[in-house]
Design an enzyme around this catalytic site. Structure first.
Site, short mmCIF file in Angstrom:
data_model
loop_
_atom_site.label_atom_id
_atom_site.label_comp_id
_atom_site.label_asym_id
_atom_site.label_seq_id
_atom_site.Cartn_x
_atom_site.Cartn_y
_atom_site.Cartn_z
N THR A 92 0.86 -0.66 -0.21
CA THR A 92 0.24 -0.20 0.05
C THR A 92 1.14 1.53 -0.59
OG1 THR A 92 -1.47 -1.42 1.51
CG2 THR A 92 -1.92 0.90 1.09
N ARG A 118 5.41 -7.41 -5.80
CA ARG A 118 5.34 -9.20 -6.55
C ARG A 118 4.08 -9.79 -6.68
NH1 ARG A 118 6.88 -11.22 -1.09
NH2 ARG A 118 6.31 -9.41 -1.28
N LYS A 144 -4.24 -13.44 4.47
CA LYS A 144 -3.37 -12.58 4.73
C LYS A 144 -4.24 -11.88 3.35
CE LYS A 144 0.74 -10.22 4.87
NZ LYS A 144 0.57 -9.72 3.51
N PHE A 183 -3.33 4.70 10.06
CA PHE A 183 -4.76 3.43 10.10
C PHE A 183 -5.58 4.82 11.17
CE2 PHE A 183 -4.40 -0.44 9.36
CZ PHE A 183 -2.93 -0.07 9.16
#
Ligand SMILES: Nc1ncnc2c1ncn2[C@@H]1O[C@H](COP(=O)(O)OP(=O)(O)O)[C@@H](O)[C@H]1O
Ligand SMILES: O=COP(=O)(O)O
Length: 558
Positions: A75, A96, A107, A383
């Site tokens: 992110t 990736r 996950k 967050f």
């Protein structure tokens, strides 16, 4: 207003035709092999044409030891590139591909999140352009040919007790870790113990991520050791005559994939080894190509800096002659709290003391990154539950470590939320002192290399390995593999091999359970503690929430 889900945001993206994304990097449309309107592979011909270009700056994104959800490396990689483009820099993403294992397990995917994603996220997190299926097929073709060789007389005199080549599947399936193959009678061959790893742990994956082109790929495939004879001499994939057919299966997979961020910036997505059981970096061919086309290339290495970043430096950079101009170390308040001793269900309320207790984990990673001679910028991936007091506690601590922490709100705001981070990272990258060096030389002994990583990066007192393992390492040195780097496989949750020992523990040893020679990829895998190369599914897999809605759109992918 409640935040939309990752897949809702991705579905609403205003994507540009992939040819326009290629044009941003000077890739002509006829050098792109389109997979639909929003995905394409870049031709080897074009890649060869730009090999002489000047390199841009390489930026690595890593993180502190993560919570099970991950701390936002992908992110932040995407948000940082969008931020760099917003301040006028020509920047590209290099990440990736996603494995179906964590996607349907726990996950989630690998496309980033919130307003910092690559799209089409659903395609990318599912079958994408088929690379992982190609790798799985190539790997298992070799496995089938080995057992077939044994069935038809075993002229190579393979010791069927010493076949090291396992099978793979891109799924978390603990039931396949240890099986008995060729049961059912004479026509099925010679029964022997076998097993499956997850595709992202395959040496074929590692080779695809380290090879320069198809010629190099085939040579490396042929050099893979698949078994030993009774005299313990190695049998190679080329002895089985599989390398040619495997290369055919991988012909298209070798070419890097091009997609775009939500803000239409270029993203190379290629290769996908995990960092706890493999080397954890996207492909060399994608990274070196991106460096020829963009001024700043932001890439990520899996899990915490003790795993992905260490292997990025000591394996990928060493082999590809790369060096990062700066490392962005992602920290989150939630992971600081977890490293401060809180459980994964206790992270949503303010706890400044827990954040402070987790700081030594961040501090150790800062010191470790600097020990490679590379400057570090801490990105505090914001967050919604983070409080000012918690954020200030991280900033104050980072300052005591001679570094700086920059709050980045790319998840909620996209590139705009990462402008401060992008501005500072570009400044540091432009000052690149060029002091990078791996932490051990090629000619150090294999066991000493393992000790160097364990002591200098994990801060272990010692490496615990029985005589059989030490003898095996010595034998590989005598066979000419002593110069290879080490690929440590251990839990991502701790500097130790105990996933519950969070923070910055001291006074521990690193037990080595097994060593594997990846002679084709060119590294020695050192399996520590209880880490598995075939993960299992959690009690409630993410798969139970993944479905098609009434409109036929996918729900539940993250
Ligand atoms: N700032 C944030 N706020 C909320 N969720 C986030 C934030 N950053 C990342 N996430 C989510 O956390 C999960 C892990 O993010 P990801 O970038 O995949 O981490 P990593 O690459 O380190 O594994 C994803 O579901 C992502 O959407
Ligand atoms: O290899 C693991 O990578 P993530 O940290 O992106 O999950």
């Amino acid at each position: 207003m409640a935040m939309k889900s990752d897949i809702q945001i991705a579905r609403e993206a205003s994507k540009k035709p992939i040819q326009e994304i290629g044009e941003k990097l000077g890739i002509p449309s006829d050098e792109l092999l389109p997979y639909g309107h929003d995905k394409a592979k870049v031709s080897q011909k074009f890649i060869n044409q730009v090999r002489g270009n000047k390199d841009g700056k390489l930026i690595l994104v890593t993180s502190i030891n993560p919570t099970p959800a991950g701390e936002g490396k992908s992110t932040t990689t995407v948000g940082l590139v969008d931020g760099l483009n917003r301040i006028g820099k020509k920047a590209a993403v290099c990440i990736r591909e996603a494995s179906l294992g964590p996607n349907f397990g726990m996950k989630g995917g690998a496309a980033g999140g919130g307003y910092a994603q690559v799209v089409p996220m659903d395609d990318m997190n599912l079958h994408f352009t088929g690379d992982f299926h190609a790798i799985t097929s190539a790997h298992n073709l070799l496995a089938a040919m080995i057992d077939n060789h044994i069935y038809w007389g075993n002229s190579l005199e393979i010791d069927t007790r010493r076949v090291t080549w396992r099978r793979v599947i891109d799924m978390n399936d603990r039931a396949l870790r240890q099986i008995t193959a060729s049961l059912g009678g004479v026509s099925n061959g010679f029964p022997r113990e076998a097993g499956f790893d997850i595709t992202v742990a395959s040496e074929v994956m590692a080779i695809l991520c380290l090879a320069n082109d198809l010629k190099d790929l085939q040579e490396r495939l042929g050099a893979m050791i698949v078994a030993y004879r009774r005299d313990k001499s190695p049998v190679y994939a080329r002895d089985i005559k599989a390398d040619g057919a495997m290369t055919v299966l991988l012909k298209d997979a070798m070419q890097p994939n091009l997609v775009q961020t939500l803000e239409n910036n270029p993203a190379f997505v290629h290769g996908g080894p995990f960092a706890n059981i493999a080397h954890g970096c996207n492909s060399v061919i994608a990274t070196t190509t991106a460096l020829k086309l963009a001024d700043y290339v932001v890439t990520e290495a899996g899990f915490g800096a003790d795993l992905g970043a260490e292997k990025f430096m000591d394996i990928k950079c060493r082999k590809a002659g790369l060096h990062p101009a700066v490392v962005v170390l992602v920290a989150t308040v939630r992971a600081m709290k977890m490293n401060g001793g809180l459980g994964k269900n206790e992270l949503d309320h303010e706890d400044v003391e827990a954040v402070k207790k987790g700081c030594p984990n961040l501090g150790r990673h800062i010191e470790n990154v600097k020990s490679f001679g590379v400057p570090v910028v801490v990105a505090l991936n914001h967050f919604v539950h983070d409080t000012e007091a918690e954020i200030q506690a991280v900033k104050d601590y980072v300052k005591t470590m001679g570094a700086e922490a920059i709050v980045s709100k790319h998840w909620a705001q996209g590139g705009e939320g990462a402008v401060d981070l992008a501005t500072r990272v570009a400044e540091v990258a432009d000052e690149d002192p060029g002091n990078f060096s791996p932490i051990y030389p090629d000619d150090m002994g294999l066991f000493q290399k393992i000790e160097t990583i364990a002591k200098r990066i994990y801060r272990a007192d010692e490496v615990l390995a029985d005589q059989k393992i030490r003898n095996q390492l010595k034998e590989w040195e005598e066979q000419g593999y002593g110069n290879l780097p080490i690929c440590m496989a251990k839990t991502q949750y701790s500097f130790t091999t105990d996933p519950n020992r969070r923070g910055a523990p001291t006074g521990f040893g690193v037990p080595v359970r097994e060593v594997r020679l990846s002679a084709g990829a060119g590294f020695v895998v050192v399996i520590c503690g209880e880490i598995m190369t075939m993960p299992g599914l959690p009690s409630v897999p993410s798969a139970v929430n993944i479905k098609l809605d009434a409109n036929g759109d996918i729900e539940g992918l993250s």
